[in-house]
Design an enzyme around this catalytic site. Structure first.
Site, short mmCIF file in Angstrom:
data_model
loop_
_atom_site.label_atom_id
_atom_site.label_comp_id
_atom_site.label_asym_id
_atom_site.label_seq_id
_atom_site.Cartn_x
_atom_site.Cartn_y
_atom_site.Cartn_z
CE1 TYR A 151 -3.71 2.46 0.56
CE2 TYR A 151 -2.56 3.16 2.55
CZ TYR A 151 -3.57 3.34 1.61
OH TYR A 151 -4.43 4.41 1.74
CG ASP A 263 5.57 3.41 1.25
OD1 ASP A 263 5.84 4.02 2.30
OD2 ASP A 263 4.42 3.26 0.82
CE LYS A 295 0.32 4.21 8.52
NZ LYS A 295 0.43 3.76 7.15
C1 LIG Z 1 -0.10 4.25 5.84
C2 LIG Z 1 0.75 4.08 4.64
C3 LIG Z 1 0.78 5.01 3.60
C4 LIG Z 1 -0.17 6.17 3.54
O1 LIG Z 1 0.02 7.04 4.60
P1 LIG Z 1 -1.19 8.02 5.04
O2 LIG Z 1 -0.58 8.91 6.05
O3 LIG Z 1 -2.27 7.13 5.56
O4 LIG Z 1 -1.62 8.75 3.82
C5 LIG Z 1 1.70 4.84 2.59
N1 LIG Z 1 2.54 3.79 2.59
C6 LIG Z 1 2.53 2.87 3.56
C7 LIG Z 1 3.52 1.75 3.52
C8 LIG Z 1 1.62 2.97 4.61
O5 LIG Z 1 1.58 2.02 5.54
#
Ligand SMILES: *Cc1c(COP(=O)(O)O)cnc(C)c1O
Length: 460
Positions: A151, A263, A295
């Site tokens: 994601y 990511d 996060k």
């Molecule tokens: C949570 C998440 C996102 C998106 O972050 P948001 O602050 O919710 O927009 C992108 N990449 C990864 C791996 C994530 O876990």
């Protein structure tokens, strides 16, 4: 969904959820909060302290979700409170550069791998979207390769999925999750509202399938701007990279002139470094061209970042000669950067003791789960528990096979979730989501979790 009783399905939560369903589509502001994959009424949060979350009905739970990873110190850490209290009388936003931004950037550069320059943004979605824009600007190419079950936020073209199968949304997660059904070049939107022409720009291949990624990069040579990957996948349960997968991607990108983007929105500040937390790039010793963070880096405030090699970040306006636009009214917000800096500093204080405790916990958890035909995966402060499973999944197809049992079948995760809720422990409410340990989860707290897990499995 069969399960409707959470054991703490109190009247207060039900009233609040009824009102919320009138205010918000589905009653929530982000889909996975709705409990739609585990059943029952979502808990409303009213407070938190250290490892404890207080629900609106006054009941306390040990929190193993910790705002989906945004709270590496647990709730309401005093050191972060102090930093916020210092900033509050000075103002909440300026729309101007601040020294606080410099300080946090300097600290992140020390702790994270290869972040020569960075930009602060307000969400992980923005970080991934912006990193990909810069990658396209730098390479002059359009296409992106991502991996199934990873994601990267909800930017339109990132909610693409492979194959010709009917689009299927992950239960309640709002994330695009469909199995890889074709090796063909076409992708399709993973949710409605996305033009197929945008989804076409994002190709997907199975996680941990290096050969498939290599084939695609060779085949679409000169067209793939970037390969984006969660170096440890944490949005289909926790799925660790196979030996050689990340290094292989690095080599394949180099051969084909594509950028490698890690990511690290979840993994950043959650991997063990020399004296404190670091990112997966440092932990695995692989240098990406760009990385995305979110996060944990804001310690619970809306803060995210992307960054990497200076020559790539120099594409951004208004660098001299820069021609790629990215902006944000609240980017580098002074409350968020104050919280971020205090969080990193506190994490370094807490880390050695906390990391040793997490390792003791995992060492006891592993045989406990085996005894009951369950298993786990872990990395740094990340964890997944897989009930009724002999091994942790290696890719999205395997994760999906496990998760499918929640809709059709024995619902092992939903039962575990509610069984733990009855025992005052709050797990992330979806089989696709990881569990998050914080430095506030003391040895006593983790012992309690072990005893409750043992009790749950023994009785079930
Ligand atoms: C949570 C998440 C996102 C998106 O972050 P948001 O602050 O919710 O927009 C992108 N990449 C990864 C791996 C994530 O876990």
């Amino acid at each position: 969904m069969e399960i409707t009783e959470s054991g703490h399905d109190s009247e207060r939560n039900s009233q609040l959820f009824a009102e919320a369903q009138d205010c918000f589509p589905g009653g929530v502001n982000s889909p996975v909060r709705s409990f739609s994959s585990v059943g029952g009424t979502p808990l409303f949060a009213a407070g938190g302290s250290g490892p404890l979350l207080r629900a609106a009905d006054g009941h306390d739970y040990i929190d193993l979700c910790c705002s989906w990873g945004a709270l590496p110190l647990g709730h309401a850490d005093r050191r972060v409170q102090t930093a916020l209290a210092r900033q509050i009388p000075l103002g909440f936003s300026y729309g101007m550069p601040t020294e606080g931004e410099n300080q946090l950037a300097r600290r992140l550069q020390q702790v994270l791998s290869g972040v020569e320059q960075l930009r602060f943004v307000s969400s992980g979605t923005e970080a991934c979207m912006s990193a990909l824009r810069v990658a396209r600007a730098f390479t002059g190419r359009d296409k992106i390769l991502k991996f199934e079950g990873c994601y990267h936020g909800h930017a339109d073209y990132l909610l693409a999925e492979s194959g010709s199968g009917v689009g299927e949304l992950g239960p309640g997660s709002g994330k695009s999750h469909t199995s890889h059904t074709s090796d063909g070049p076409h992708s399709r939107p993973g949710t409605s509202g996305i033009p197929p022409s945008l989804a076409d720009l994002c190709l997907t291949r199975p996680y941990n399938d290096l050969a498939a990624a290599e084939r695609l990069l060779e085949q679409d040579r000169n067209r793939i701007a970037a390969v984006i990957v969660e170096p440890v996948a944490a949005n289909m349960g926790l799925v660790l990279p196979d030996e050689g997968f990340l290094a292989g991607l690095r080599r394949a990108c180099d051969r084909n002139g594509s950028l490698l983007i890690f990511d690290e929105v979840i993994t950043g500040l959650r991997q063990p470094g020399l004296s404190g937390p670091t990112d997966a790039a440092t932990y695995f010793g692989i240098e990406p061209d760009l990385s995305c963070f979110g996060k944990a880096i804001g310690g619970g405030l809306p803060l995210a970042a992307y960054g990497g090699k200076r020559e790539i970040m120099a594409q951004l306006v208004p660098s001299p000669g820069g021609h790629c636009y990215q902006a944000g009214t609240l980017s580098g917000n002074p409350l968020a950067t104050a919280a971020g800096l205090a969080t990193i500093n506190a994490l370094f204080e807490d880390w050695p003791a906390a990391y040793a405790q997490w390792q003791d916990f995992i060492a006891a958890l592993e045989p406990l789960l085996r005894k009951y035909g369950a298993t786990q995966a872990n990395c740094g402060s990340l964890l997944s528990i897989y009930p009724e499973a002999s091994h942790a999944p290696r890719n999205f197809a395997e994760a999906q096979t496990l998760a499918k049992r929640e809709r059709q079948g024995p619902q092992p995760f939903s039962k575990l979730f509610h069984g733990m809720l009855q025992r005052d422990i709050y797990l992330s409410p979806s089989p696709y989501e990881a569990l998050f340990l914080s430095t506030a989860h003391s040895a006593d707290t983790l012992d309690f979790v072990l005893r409750q897990l043992d009790d749950y499995f023994r009785r079930s």
